[in-house]
Design a protein around this motif. Sequence first.
Motif, PDB file in Angstrom:
ATOM      1  N   MET A 143       0.847  -1.194   0.000  1.00 45.18           N
ATOM      2  CA  MET A 143       0.000   0.000   0.000  1.00 45.18           C
ATOM      3  C   MET A 143       0.882   1.243   0.000  1.00 45.18           C
ATOM      4  O   MET A 143       1.845   1.335   0.746  1.00 45.18           O
ATOM      5  N   SER A 144       0.529   2.205  -0.877  1.00 45.53           N
ATOM      6  CA  SER A 144       1.303   3.438  -0.962  1.00 45.53           C
ATOM      7  C   SER A 144       1.095   4.275   0.290  1.00 45.53           C
ATOM      8  O   SER A 144      -0.009   4.331   0.840  1.00 45.53           O
ATOM      9  N   PRO A 145       2.156   4.939   0.763  1.00 40.86           N
ATOM     10  CA  PRO A 145       2.004   5.799   1.949  1.00 40.86           C
ATOM     11  C   PRO A 145       1.112   6.981   1.631  1.00 40.86           C
ATOM     12  O   PRO A 145       0.946   7.372   0.480  1.00 40.86           O
ATOM     13  N   GLU A 146       0.518   7.552   2.666  1.00 41.79           N
ATOM     14  CA  GLU A 146      -0.323   8.728   2.469  1.00 41.79           C
ATOM     15  C   GLU A 146       0.535   9.891   1.963  1.00 41.79           C
ATOM     16  O   GLU A 146       1.663  10.091   2.425  1.00 41.79           O
ATOM     17  N   PRO A 147       0.031  10.658   1.014  1.00 41.73           N
ATOM     18  CA  PRO A 147       0.822  11.741   0.426  1.00 41.73           C
ATOM     19  C   PRO A 147       1.079  12.872   1.413  1.00 41.73           C
ATOM     20  O   PRO A 147       0.273  13.134   2.311  1.00 41.73           O
ATOM     21  N   VAL A 148       2.207  13.534   1.227  1.00 42.64           N
ATOM     22  CA  VAL A 148       2.576  14.671   2.064  1.00 42.64           C
ATOM     23  C   VAL A 148       1.722  15.878   1.684  1.00 42.64           C
ATOM     24  O   VAL A 148       1.545  16.185   0.500  1.00 42.64           O
ATOM     25  N   ILE A 149       1.164  16.559   2.681  1.00 42.63           N
ATOM     26  CA  ILE A 149       0.404  17.789   2.465  1.00 42.63           C
ATOM     27  C   ILE A 149       1.371  18.964   2.573  1.00 42.63           C
ATOM     28  O   ILE A 149       2.047  19.139   3.585  1.00 42.63           O
ATOM     29  N   LEU A 150       1.437  19.775   1.525  1.00 47.93           N
ATOM     30  CA  LEU A 150       2.345  20.919   1.507  1.00 47.93           C
ATOM     31  C   LEU A 150       1.679  22.209   1.955  1.00 47.93           C
ATOM     32  O   LEU A 150       2.325  23.090   2.503  1.00 47.93           O
ATOM     33  N   TYR A 151       0.380  22.327   1.687  1.00 46.76           N
ATOM     34  CA  TYR A 151      -0.341  23.551   2.050  1.00 46.76           C
ATOM     35  C   TYR A 151      -1.794  23.203   2.321  1.00 46.76           C
ATOM     36  O   TYR A 151      -2.388  22.380   1.609  1.00 46.76           O
ATOM     37  N   GLN A 152      -2.375  23.817   3.341  1.00 47.32           N
ATOM     38  CA  GLN A 152      -3.801  23.670   3.593  1.00 47.32           C
ATOM     39  C   GLN A 152      -4.358  24.968   4.121  1.00 47.32           C
ATOM     40  O   GLN A 152      -3.905  25.487   5.138  1.00 47.32           O
ATOM     41  N   GLY A 153      -5.316  25.519   3.406  1.00 49.18           N
ATOM     42  CA  GLY A 153      -6.012  26.717   3.825  1.00 49.18           C
ATOM     43  C   GLY A 153      -7.487  26.416   3.991  1.00 49.18           C
ATOM     44  O   GLY A 153      -7.913  25.262   3.891  1.00 49.18           O
ATOM     45  N   PRO A 154      -8.296  27.426   4.194  1.00 50.48           N
ATOM     46  CA  PRO A 154      -9.732  27.186   4.391  1.00 50.48           C
ATOM     47  C   PRO A 154     -10.443  26.674   3.148  1.00 50.48           C
ATOM     48  O   PRO A 154     -11.457  25.988   3.246  1.00 50.48           O
ATOM     49  N   ARG A 155      -9.914  27.004   1.956  1.00 56.72           N
ATOM     50  CA  ARG A 155     -10.581  26.610   0.712  1.00 56.72           C
ATOM     51  C   ARG A 155      -9.790  25.603  -0.108  1.00 56.72           C
ATOM     52  O   ARG A 155     -10.352  24.898  -0.942  1.00 56.72           O
ATOM     53  N   LEU A 156      -8.486  25.549   0.089  1.00 60.21           N
ATOM     54  CA  LEU A 156      -7.611  24.796  -0.805  1.00 60.21           C
ATOM     55  C   LEU A 156      -6.604  23.974  -0.032  1.00 60.21           C
ATOM     56  O   LEU A 156      -6.066  24.425   0.988  1.00 60.21           O
ATOM     57  N   ARG A 157      -6.324  22.762  -0.538  1.00 59.69           N
ATOM     58  CA  ARG A 157      -5.254  21.928  -0.004  1.00 59.69           C
ATOM     59  C   ARG A 157      -4.380  21.480  -1.169  1.00 59.69           C
ATOM     60  O   ARG A 157      -4.884  21.098  -2.225  1.00 59.69           O
ATOM     61  N   ILE A 158      -3.067  21.539  -0.972  1.00 55.15           N
ATOM     62  CA  ILE A 158      -2.104  21.102  -1.981  1.00 55.15           C
ATOM     63  C   ILE A 158      -1.267  19.985  -1.373  1.00 55.15           C
ATOM     64  O   ILE A 158      -0.689  20.156  -0.301  1.00 55.15           O
ATOM     65  N   ARG A 159      -1.222  18.854  -2.063  1.00 55.51           N
ATOM     66  CA  ARG A 159      -0.495  17.695  -1.548  1.00 55.51           C
ATOM     67  C   ARG A 159       0.162  16.941  -2.694  1.00 55.51           C
ATOM     68  O   ARG A 159      -0.103  17.211  -3.881  1.00 55.51           O
ATOM     69  N   GLN A 160       1.004  15.987  -2.354  1.00 53.25           N
ATOM     70  CA  GLN A 160       1.604  15.129  -3.366  1.00 53.25           C
ATOM     71  C   GLN A 160       0.532  14.241  -3.999  1.00 53.25           C
ATOM     72  O   GLN A 160      -0.461  13.892  -3.364  1.00 53.25           O
ATOM     73  N   PHE A 161       0.754  13.865  -5.236  1.00 53.28           N
ATOM     74  CA  PHE A 161      -0.168  12.956  -5.910  1.00 53.28           C
ATOM     75  C   PHE A 161      -0.070  11.555  -5.320  1.00 53.28           C
ATOM     76  O   PHE A 161       0.994  11.103  -4.895  1.00 53.28           O
ATOM     77  N   HIS A 162      -1.205  10.858  -5.319  1.00 45.32           N
ATOM     78  CA  HIS A 162      -1.301   9.467  -4.876  1.00 45.32           C
ATOM     79  C   HIS A 162      -1.902   8.664  -6.022  1.00 45.32           C
ATOM     80  O   HIS A 162      -2.623   9.207  -6.871  1.00 45.32           O
ATOM     81  N   SER A 163      -1.627   7.376  -6.053  1.00 49.15           N
ATOM     82  CA  SER A 163      -2.132   6.533  -7.137  1.00 49.15           C
ATOM     83  C   SER A 163      -3.651   6.596  -7.260  1.00 49.15           C
ATOM     84  O   SER A 163      -4.198   6.466  -8.363  1.00 49.15           O
ATOM     85  N   ARG A 164      -4.341   6.829  -6.161  1.00 50.53           N
ATOM     86  CA  ARG A 164      -5.802   6.869  -6.215  1.00 50.53           C
ATOM     87  C   ARG A 164      -6.345   8.112  -6.923  1.00 50.53           C
ATOM     88  O   ARG A 164      -7.550   8.209  -7.181  1.00 50.53           O
ATOM     89  N   ASP A 165      -5.472   9.065  -7.257  1.00 50.68           N
ATOM     90  CA  ASP A 165      -5.899  10.279  -7.951  1.00 50.68           C
ATOM     91  C   ASP A 165      -6.006  10.086  -9.457  1.00 50.68           C
ATOM     92  O   ASP A 165      -6.443  11.002 -10.161  1.00 50.68           O
ATOM     93  N   ALA A 166      -5.609   8.931  -9.970  1.00 52.61           N
ATOM     94  CA  ALA A 166      -5.525   8.746 -11.420  1.00 52.61           C
ATOM     95  C   ALA A 166      -6.870   8.947 -12.114  1.00 52.61           C
ATOM     96  O   ALA A 166      -6.949   9.622 -13.151  1.00 52.61           O
ATOM     97  N   GLN A 167      -7.929   8.384 -11.560  1.00 49.04           N
ATOM     98  CA  GLN A 167      -9.229   8.506 -12.223  1.00 49.04           C
ATOM     99  C   GLN A 167      -9.684   9.958 -12.309  1.00 49.04           C
ATOM    100  O   GLN A 167     -10.166  10.413 -13.354  1.00 49.04           O
ATOM    101  N   ALA A 168      -9.541  10.700 -11.227  1.00 48.72           N
ATOM    102  CA  ALA A 168      -9.927  12.113 -11.249  1.00 48.72           C
ATOM    103  C   ALA A 168      -9.062  12.887 -12.236  1.00 48.72           C
ATOM    104  O   ALA A 168      -9.545  13.814 -12.910  1.00 48.72           O
ATOM    105  N   LEU A 169      -7.798  12.492 -12.356  1.00 43.85           N
ATOM    106  CA  LEU A 169      -6.878  13.189 -13.254  1.00 43.85           C
ATOM    107  C   LEU A 169      -7.273  12.991 -14.713  1.00 43.85           C
ATOM    108  O   LEU A 169      -7.379  13.964 -15.469  1.00 43.85           O
TER     109      LEU A 169
END
Length: 228
Positions: free
Chosen positions: A1-27
């Motif tokens: 199982m892939s480790p949980e991605p690192v979160i680089l930024y999180q604000g009230p409206r937006l979160r920026i994190r590393q990509f994870h394999s589960r993001d492929a379909q949305a991408l």
Amino acid sequence: MSPEPVILYQGPRLRIRQFHSRDAQALFTMHRDPRVRAHLADDAPLDEPRVAHRFIAHMQLFYLQYPGTGIWCAERAQPPDSDTIADALRAHAEGDIDAVLLAKLVQPRWVFCGWFSLVHLEEDPQILEIGARLAPQAWDGTLALDGGEWLLQHAFGALLQTHVLGHCAPTNRSAAHCLQVLGFGCQGMATYNGTQARRYRLDQAQWQAWHTQSRRQRQRAVLSVSPA
């Protein structure tokens, strides 16, 4: 199982994190939207599942090889609907759930909305450029500015850059406006990924001066002059 991605930024409206394999379909779903494809400055077929999976695998290696830079997954906060909140508050008032569970039930859900990037310019690896590619559902509002401001803080702060570039298609007025509100000045047309794009540049000193103003002041200043 892939480790949980690192979160680089999180604000009230937006979160920026590393990509994870589960993001492929949305991408690849995002890249099948003709509204997104109309503004692409490259022809990478990310609308194909195998290409999207390969892209994410490459980025996961990229994070290790080039710390602090990359293309990162963007997520927008989606609050629960009013009925869910009302039911949770009622259950808490009646003693059916505790405060910890209440907080979990009413907190927003993070939903994929595209990506933000800070990568080395292909023609000059000493220079970084910022970028964003958002799904149409995230075009309204201020997510692009939220992400862009974090990218610049990271580039001029942690990465000690003296200047940063940005590019957009000549027809992409929204991207051009966003870059200008962030403080970028137009440098004219330039060859980019085998095509012509409008190039923008922001120096660290200009960024520091520009960002002493509120976002609303910066938006008004951009609107008061002719578009680049």
